[in-house]
Design an enzyme around this catalytic site. Structure first.
Site, PDB file in Angstrom:
ATOM      1  N   ALA A  83      -7.636   7.961   8.856  1.00 43.70           N
ATOM      2  CA  ALA A  83      -7.183   6.572   8.669  1.00 43.70           C
ATOM      3  C   ALA A  83      -6.911   6.328   7.187  1.00 43.70           C
ATOM      4  CB  ALA A  83      -8.251   5.601   9.157  1.00 43.70           C
ATOM      5  N   ARG A  85      -4.440   3.505   4.272  1.00 48.43           N
ATOM      6  CA  ARG A  85      -3.282   2.636   4.089  1.00 48.43           C
ATOM      7  C   ARG A  85      -2.089   3.543   3.851  1.00 48.43           C
ATOM      8  NH1 ARG A  85      -0.367  -1.014   0.236  1.00 48.43           N
ATOM      9  NH2 ARG A  85      -0.205  -2.985   1.347  1.00 48.43           N
ATOM     10  N   TYR A 154       0.846   5.265  -3.315  1.00 46.68           N
ATOM     11  CA  TYR A 154       0.192   5.928  -2.189  1.00 46.68           C
ATOM     12  C   TYR A 154      -0.314   7.312  -2.623  1.00 46.68           C
ATOM     13  CZ  TYR A 154      -0.148   8.458   2.275  1.00 46.68           C
ATOM     14  OH  TYR A 154      -0.575   9.230   3.328  1.00 46.68           O
TER      15      TYR A 154
END
Length: 336
Positions: A83, A85, A154
């Site tokens: 998991a 973002r 990211y």
């Protein structure tokens, strides 16, 4: 007998905590773990109503540094943290890097620290090739030992998480395994790969044959096979692995293979790359053109040699499975 896990050996079917069990990677991984009879605690953001044998599902609506994992980590020997973002195309957050850090760094570290305290033996972190960078020179592939060069928030957040996890591995008895996938494709794939499937399916003429780039891709089942190998493999401890199908293709080759897989006539033709670049700039698509035509290769020699790993599904078979799934979803099962 030690298996290299800091003196602590994993039991035959260790209990696994998996985060992101409804994601593009997480769901098929969860199904594979259940099929292999692992006891799994699957943690998701919302209730997915997935019932699989040996799987206990739990909902944690937001990943944060404040999550208490005590109850869920009882008896767990391996955490697979998929998991996070994800890379967001149309970012609305006022401070994207902070938003990525809160989930991908702080929440990850919070889980990992609690896992180490709870006696978890191994923490497998699904990172991203974006830690290495966005593009490679032709005939020069990224290696795990290369200096990281992430170019977006990211990628930066994934790198920071990796570095903090490696420090934690030195300070505790828990080993860490980091896997950096390239673009993952398979049934249900979205974004640019889905756009390519759609273009080939519609028979659109595409002027991309002369583009001489190289892209590494990884089929979902090949990635899952590697993740599952890293649950037990003693040599995986405290290492970084790059993963791909082991076949690097140009954009033209990808499109031609998709045409074969979809039983469509290939409508790819040549236009000089410089002209394509000018046209892309003229319509404000320069970045998209770079993503399409740049090279991004990874060297998986380490992954093969250290783990004795071979991607189990060939690229042609993987494209066929992906194309069939796309056509069935799009046209029902009666496509001609």
């Amino acid at each position: 007998m030690s298996d290299g896990l800091s003196g602590a050996s994993l039991s035959q079917m260790p209990k696994i905590l998996l985060t992101g069990g409804t994601g593009f990677v997480g769901l098929p991984l969860l199904q594979a773990l259940a099929a292999a009879r692992y006891p799994v605690v699957s943690v998701t953001r919302k209730n997915a109503a997935i019932t699989l044998p040996g799987v206990q599902s739990c909902v944690i609506p937001t990943l944060s540094r404040d999550n208490n994992w005590d109850a869920l980590l009882q008896g767990v020997e391996v955490v697979i943290h998929s998991a996070g973002r994800a890379h967001i195309m149309n970012e609305t957050h006022s401070n994207p890097l902070q938003a990525f850090r809160e989930v991908n760094v702080d929440a990850t570290l919070n889980l990992a620290r609690q896992a180490a305290q709870a006696g978890v033996k191994r923490f497998i972190f699904i990172s991203s090739v974006k830690v290495n960078g966005e593009e490679t020179d032709r005939n020069r592939a990224f290696k795990p030992s290369d200096a990281p060069a992430p170019l977006d928030d990211y990628g930066v957040s994934k790198l920071e998480a990796e570095q903090a996890l490696m420090v934690l591995a030195k300070e505790t008895a828990m080993s860490v395994v980091i896997i950096r996938p390239v673009l993952v494709y398979g049934p249900g794939v979205k974004a640019n790969f889905e756009k390519m499937l759609a273009a080939v399916d519609k028979g659109l003429p595409l002027p991309l044959r002369s583009i001489n780039n190289r892209r590494s891709l990884v089929f979902i089942d090949n990635l899952i096979d590697l993740i599952c190998l890293c649950i037990h493999h003693p040599t995986a401890a405290n290492r970084i692995f790059l993963v791909s199908d082991g076949n690097d293709l140009s954009i033209g080759q990808i499109l031609e293979k998709l045409a074969v897989a979809m039983n469509k006539k290939s409508r790819i033709f040549s236009v000089p790359q410089g002209l394509l670049g000018l046209a892309a700039s003229a319509v404000g698509k320069r970045d998209f053109f770079q993503r399409l035509c740049g090279s991004l290769q990874v060297d998986i020699a380490d992954t093969r040699e250290l783990l004795g790993w071979v991607p189990p599904v060939s690229i042609d078979e993987a494209f066929a499975i992906t194309a069939r799934s796309y056509q069935e979803k799009r046209h029902g099962s009666h496509h001609g």
